[in-house]
Motif scaffolding. Structure first.
Motif, PDB file in Angstrom:
ATOM      1  N   ILE A  37       0.817  -1.216   0.000  1.00  0.00           N
ATOM      2  CA  ILE A  37       0.000   0.000   0.000  1.00  0.00           C
ATOM      3  C   ILE A  37       0.851   1.267   0.000  1.00  0.00           C
ATOM      4  N   GLY A  38       1.967   1.266   0.679  1.00  0.00           N
ATOM      5  CA  GLY A  38       2.754   2.503   0.802  1.00  0.00           C
ATOM      6  C   GLY A  38       3.821   2.713  -0.244  1.00  0.00           C
ATOM      7  N   VAL A  48       1.755   1.454 -12.328  1.00  0.00           N
ATOM      8  CA  VAL A  48       1.026   0.280 -11.833  1.00  0.00           C
ATOM      9  C   VAL A  48       1.735  -1.033 -12.142  1.00  0.00           C
ATOM     10  N   ARG A  49       2.723  -1.008 -13.013  1.00  0.00           N
ATOM     11  CA  ARG A  49       3.493  -2.229 -13.269  1.00  0.00           C
ATOM     12  C   ARG A  49       4.282  -2.660 -12.032  1.00  0.00           C
ATOM     13  N   LYS A  50       4.445  -1.729 -11.080  1.00  0.00           N
ATOM     14  CA  LYS A  50       5.180  -2.040  -9.861  1.00  0.00           C
ATOM     15  C   LYS A  50       4.285  -2.598  -8.760  1.00  0.00           C
ATOM     16  N   SER A  51       2.983  -2.579  -8.975  1.00  0.00           N
ATOM     17  CA  SER A  51       2.069  -3.020  -7.914  1.00  0.00           C
ATOM     18  C   SER A  51       1.149  -4.156  -8.327  1.00  0.00           C
ATOM     19  N   VAL A  52       1.044  -4.466  -9.623  1.00  0.00           N
ATOM     20  CA  VAL A  52       0.184  -5.555 -10.096  1.00  0.00           C
ATOM     21  C   VAL A  52       1.047  -6.780 -10.394  1.00  0.00           C
ATOM     22  N   PHE A  53       0.671  -7.906  -9.829  1.00  0.00           N
ATOM     23  CA  PHE A  53       1.428  -9.139 -10.010  1.00  0.00           C
ATOM     24  C   PHE A  53       0.479 -10.276 -10.385  1.00  0.00           C
ATOM     25  N   VAL A  54       0.988 -11.250 -11.129  1.00  0.00           N
ATOM     26  CA  VAL A  54       0.228 -12.467 -11.417  1.00  0.00           C
ATOM     27  C   VAL A  54       0.771 -13.566 -10.515  1.00  0.00           C
ATOM     28  N   THR A  80      -9.368  -0.571 -12.203  1.00  0.00           N
ATOM     29  CA  THR A  80      -8.186  -1.403 -11.981  1.00  0.00           C
ATOM     30  C   THR A  80      -6.953  -0.530 -11.770  1.00  0.00           C
ATOM     31  N   VAL A  81      -6.870   0.550 -12.530  1.00  0.00           N
ATOM     32  CA  VAL A  81      -5.757   1.489 -12.365  1.00  0.00           C
ATOM     33  C   VAL A  81      -5.804   2.131 -10.986  1.00  0.00           C
ATOM     34  N   TRP A  82      -7.007   2.595 -10.567  1.00  0.00           N
ATOM     35  CA  TRP A  82      -7.129   3.186  -9.235  1.00  0.00           C
ATOM     36  C   TRP A  82      -6.704   2.182  -8.160  1.00  0.00           C
ATOM     37  N   PHE A  86      -3.592   2.423  -5.413  1.00  0.00           N
ATOM     38  CA  PHE A  86      -4.075   2.537  -4.035  1.00  0.00           C
ATOM     39  C   PHE A  86      -4.745   3.898  -3.805  1.00  0.00           C
ATOM     40  N   GLU A  87      -5.438   4.364  -4.828  1.00  0.00           N
ATOM     41  CA  GLU A  87      -6.134   5.647  -4.766  1.00  0.00           C
ATOM     42  C   GLU A  87      -7.578   5.479  -5.229  1.00  0.00           C
ATOM     43  N   PRO A  88      -8.500   6.367  -4.799  1.00  0.00           N
ATOM     44  CA  PRO A  88      -8.326   7.418  -3.796  1.00  0.00           C
ATOM     45  C   PRO A  88      -8.135   6.856  -2.388  1.00  0.00           C
ATOM     46  N   VAL A  89      -8.555   5.590  -2.193  1.00  0.00           N
ATOM     47  CA  VAL A  89      -8.242   4.874  -0.948  1.00  0.00           C
ATOM     48  C   VAL A  89      -7.843   3.458  -1.354  1.00  0.00           C
TER      49      VAL A  89
END
Length: 440
Positions: A37-38, A48-54, A80-82, A86-89
């Motif tokens: 999250i942080g 988002v390539r740094k936060s989405v994993f398969v 999915t992008v939001w 991790f936004e807006p929450v």
């Protein structure tokens, strides 16, 4: 390595064979992790390539009113992008709330979130209370996850207090080999379409339908001039088609000549290139001089101001939208991809008797109505590019960076594009060229 059930689905096995095969213990899914999250704090480019994993995730248990779908294809939506930003929450807040509700909803509260609010696929299991669907059915999935026990749901599915967007506010979404959905989310897959063509429609096409056509939206009528921001994007491209089908006059706003050509191929004759208005200043449309220049450009192509403004961009365009709608006109909005904090001149709203209508998703009746139009070929998919599930991060990044046209598809269990057509005659009647309009 695929499970025996997955291989049988891909091979087109019948219901009896699918029922006889065991469910896999785990399956591949696109996820974000609570522990991440942080990672974007104090970072300007929240890639988002740094936060989405398969990853392989456990197979969840099925509730009585649910179905398990072997997902052949899915798509990227801005939610999915939001989620991945991790936004807006962080969406883990939604999952924790489900967990506090207890019962079957407690399953959703996990340290990972399976993403995706669109899907096409095959039913492989149904809960004990599911009556209208059976194993082997080819389906597409509505993203409206509603509470049937809320009295407001029976007035309009989107009014229920516990209404959620599946795969965004719930877990077990469509960017995976398997997805858990309520039976009330299912619709028949259009037989003329491939898996990936069918997967990209439900969320965006139905959202545009509710905004423009439904009695809960702008109630567009014949001859209405409709300004469509982002007219070759995921929402806008369906809006243009619905305006044309309803006898309206779409004015499409794009940012390239290539996109203008696509709109014209759909029958949209009035196109405005936003670059000609902004002249290199991306904030120009947030100021009165920009609103006035855009109004002049609209009148130059159609001779009058718009009855309806189809708004989903948000901060960068909302003030212009309120100004541009004609006296007594309507701004209908379903989102704010460039920011939620809108600043506009309220004098143009109250003194010129305009309306702002908030619209969110679509109820099941509206979903079925637009799915019928797609099945008839009256609305065509806006699929432009398809990625494999392994590259879902790149697919989401293309939408995040606004590098895409139309909708971006993702193959899940389908091994390649072009599969899933069960009525080639209907496809021929629709015309392959129309179905490929956004793919060059």
């Amino acid at each position: 390595m695929q499970s025996a059930l997955s291989e049988a689905v891909i091979a087109g096995a019948d219901a009896a064979e699918l029922e006889a095969l065991p469910l896999p213990d785990r399956f591949a899914a696109a996820v974000v992790r609570e522990e991440d999250i942080g990672i974007f704090r104090s970072v300007e480019d929240k890639d988002v390539r740094k936060s989405v994993f398969v990853e392989d995730v456990p197979m969840p248990e099925l509730a009585p009113d649910e179905a398990l779908i072997a997902v052949m294809a899915s798509s990227i939506n801005y939610n999915t992008v939001w989620t991945a930003m991790f936004e807006p929450v962080p969406t883990f807040q939604f999952l924790r709330q489900m967990g506090r509700n207890g019962g079957w909803e407690a399953r959703h509260d996990l340290p990972y979130h399976v993403l995706g609010s669109d899907a096409s696929g095959v039913v492989v299991r149904t809960g004990s209370s599911v009556r209208r669907w059976k194993t082997g059915d080819h389906v597409v999935v509505s993203p409206a996850y509603v509470d049937e026990q809320d009295h407001d749901t029976h007035q309009d599915g989107m009014l229920g207090e516990n209404q959620k967007a599946w795969g965004f506010e719930t877990n077990f979404g469509g960017l995976a080999h398997y997805a858990v959905v309520r039976a009330s989310q299912l619709m028949p897959k259009p037989a003329a379409l491939t898996w990936e063509e069918a997967a990209v429609n439900p969320l965006c096409a139905s959202t545009a339908y509710r905004m423009l056509v439904s009695e809960r939206g702008a109630r567009m009528k014949q001859g209405d001039v409709v300004l469509v921001w982002g007219a070759t994007g995921g929402l806008g491209a369906y809006a243009v088609q619905l305006v044309l089908n309803g006898g309206g006059i779409p004015v499409g706003v794009v940012n390239s000549e290539e996109k203008a050509r696509i709109l014209m191929s759909l029958g949209c004759e009035a196109v405005i290139n936003r670059n000609d208005i902004e002249e290199g200043d991306p904030t120009f449309l947030q100021r009165p001089e920009g609103w006035k220049r855009m109004g002049k450009a609209i009148r130059a192509v159609v001779g009058e101001d718009p009855h309806i403004v189809f708004e989903h961009v948000g901060k960068k365009t909302f003030a212009a939208s309120v100004f541009l709608a004609r006296r007594g006109g309507t701004v209908v909005t379903c989102g704010s991809s460039t920011g939620y904090d809108h600043l506009y001149d309220n004098r143009y709203l109250w003194m010129r008797l305009k309306r702002i209508i908030g619209s969110h998703g679509a109820n099941l009746h509206e979903q079925w109505a637009v799915n019928r139009l797609i099945s008839l070929g009256r609305v065509v998919p806006t699929l432009s590019r398809t990625y494999p599930l392994a590259d879902v991060g790149d697919a989401a990044r293309s939408v995040q960076a606004n590098e895409h046209i139309g909708k971006v598809g993702v193959l899940c269990l389908a091994p390649r594009t072009g599969l899933g057509i069960t009525d080639p005659d209907a496809r021929a009647r629709i015309d392959e060229r129309r179905l490929h309009a956004f793919r060059g």
